[in-house]
Scaffold this active site. Sequence first.
Site, PDB file in Angstrom:
ATOM      1  N   LEU A  81      60.428 -45.588  68.417  1.00 47.98           N
ATOM      2  CA  LEU A  81      61.537 -45.552  67.455  1.00 47.98           C
ATOM      3  C   LEU A  81      62.135 -46.951  67.368  1.00 47.98           C
ATOM      4  CD1 LEU A  81      63.427 -42.255  68.369  1.00 47.98           C
ATOM      5  CD2 LEU A  81      62.148 -42.674  66.295  1.00 47.98           C
ATOM      6  N   ASP A  82      62.489 -47.388  66.160  1.00 48.68           N
ATOM      7  CA  ASP A  82      63.141 -48.693  65.981  1.00 48.68           C
ATOM      8  C   ASP A  82      64.486 -48.705  66.707  1.00 48.68           C
ATOM      9  OD1 ASP A  82      61.020 -49.490  64.487  1.00 48.68           O
ATOM     10  OD2 ASP A  82      61.958 -49.152  62.538  1.00 48.68           O
ATOM     11  N   PRO A  83      64.995 -49.897  67.077  1.00 43.64           N
ATOM     12  CA  PRO A  83      66.252 -49.958  67.847  1.00 43.64           C
ATOM     13  C   PRO A  83      67.417 -49.176  67.245  1.00 43.64           C
ATOM     14  CG  PRO A  83      65.217 -52.103  67.816  1.00 43.64           C
ATOM     15  CD  PRO A  83      64.394 -51.235  66.933  1.00 43.64           C
TER      16      PRO A  83
ATOM     17  N   VAL B  49      67.335 -46.621  65.233  1.00 43.27           N
ATOM     18  CA  VAL B  49      67.020 -45.206  64.978  1.00 43.27           C
ATOM     19  C   VAL B  49      67.337 -44.381  66.229  1.00 43.27           C
ATOM     20  CG1 VAL B  49      65.216 -43.574  64.286  1.00 43.27           C
ATOM     21  CG2 VAL B  49      65.209 -45.899  63.380  1.00 43.27           C
TER      22      VAL B  49
ATOM     23  N   ARG C  62      61.707 -46.506  56.150  1.00 49.67           N
ATOM     24  CA  ARG C  62      62.334 -47.640  55.454  1.00 49.67           C
ATOM     25  C   ARG C  62      61.572 -47.964  54.175  1.00 49.67           C
ATOM     26  NH1 ARG C  62      62.923 -52.705  59.261  1.00 49.67           N
ATOM     27  NH2 ARG C  62      61.644 -51.492  60.695  1.00 49.67           N
TER      28      ARG C  62
END
Length: 514
Positions: free
Chosen positions: A124-126, A128, A227
Amino acid sequence: MADAEVIILPKKHKKKKERKSLPEEDVAEIQHAEEFLIKPESKVAKLDTSQWPLLLKNFDKLNVRTTHYTPLACGSNPLKREIGDYIRTGFINLDKPSNPSSHEVVAWIRRILRVEKTGHSGTLDPKVTGCLIVCIERATRLVKSQQSAGKEYVGIVRLHNAIEGGTQLSRALETLTGALFQRPPLIAAVKRQLRVRTIYESKMIEYDPERRLGIFWVSCEAGTYIRTLCVHLGLLLGVGGQMQELRRVRSGVMSEKDHMVTMHDVLDAQWLYDNHKDESYLRRVVYPLEKLLTSHKRLVMKDSAVNAICYGAKIMLPGVLRYEDGIEVNQEIVVITTKGEAICMAIALMTTAVISTCDHGIVAKIKRVIMERDTYPRKWGLGPKASQKKLMIKQGLLDKHGKPTDSTPATWKQEYVDYSESAKKEVVAEVVKAPQVVAEAAKTAKRKRESESESDETPPAAPQLIKKEKKKSKKDKKAKAGLESGAEPGDGDSDTTKKKKKKKKAKEVELVSE
């Protein structure tokens, strides 16, 4: 006498005793307290099998190949493992906080639980938040299968300009389903290559026209960039858009409703165990790895075959006790023990129909072994020949590797077949044959080419033959002249050599003067 009327009363149907479903709290207590095991008998279980834990759920609905086997005291129910083993073969359904990266979070958990190895399924992106499955030690073997599992997200998209109501946004979301081309965003952890990702389903939850914010839910393939999807939504609507916020609500089998825990819960559970020896909180935070495999088709093995599979043996039909309906060839299945422990992940080589009709053969090939070796005792090498071989090694009639010596009886040499050696010989023969086959193939190819070239060539014309003959005659004349000069060496030869030497000297002098 008047005929007596016979009145037939309707039979009272006996009501079937329906089992009352117990409340969830009671079921949980029973699951943790009692021993659950597929016994070698055909008695009905006390607790309804739909309420049995993990991979033993509804085991009575599995097809029975045989109920006869010898239960071994080794191994244990996944919920009743010792706390050390329980943590080492478990995973955490973590609610990832915003800002730290997935790798940082996993490293913190490794430090909190004091384990050697941790892994996570799907980064997971930071920024998220949401469902992040953190696998601990032995469970890291399942990370690959969880990474490729489907995901679900709830996101917020901000549109750059206003649109007329939320219907346009919901239509655009419906349009962007199925296989889509995606290139990862500018700031991404992967190579920015164009790739195809599938969006299975998407729907709009809410739209705020004043703030131009839309909340949507998406079910998609692993590796989909939400995104990029938000940017595509903006392009499709003609107003431009970007992702404002994102939360993962499901990763594979686990969702945010399946007892998701925070980092603080993990820290508190470990503190309670360290200071008060209360392991109940740790058992709530960590789940057995078997919970990740509940969606797979099952194959129940005899206890005597378990350790052989852990050492990489083929999954043969005589070791199978029960098998599930709907198994297809090349389908990923889970092989389990009678206590409900996962032995390995395997690729099916037989369908359910074939398993029910055959009495021998390879059922599946191992993909990934999960269980530790020697959890169950070794049960191979106990046949009559193997026992005789061990006895002969003790007596000194065979060497320590079981190979024949000078003192080995002649009858043993004649009768005994060493299958391991025969297999090696076959492999060696194949290896030796391979280059020969390649060489032969190359030769045949060359012959074909030559034959083709010969067939393609047209018969040469008469003038060409005449030219060749002339060339040959010239060569013959030169050769004859050379032989004559070689046979009779004269002054002419010496003169020519002298002239050559003089020329060389003159050239050298010129070079020096320059």
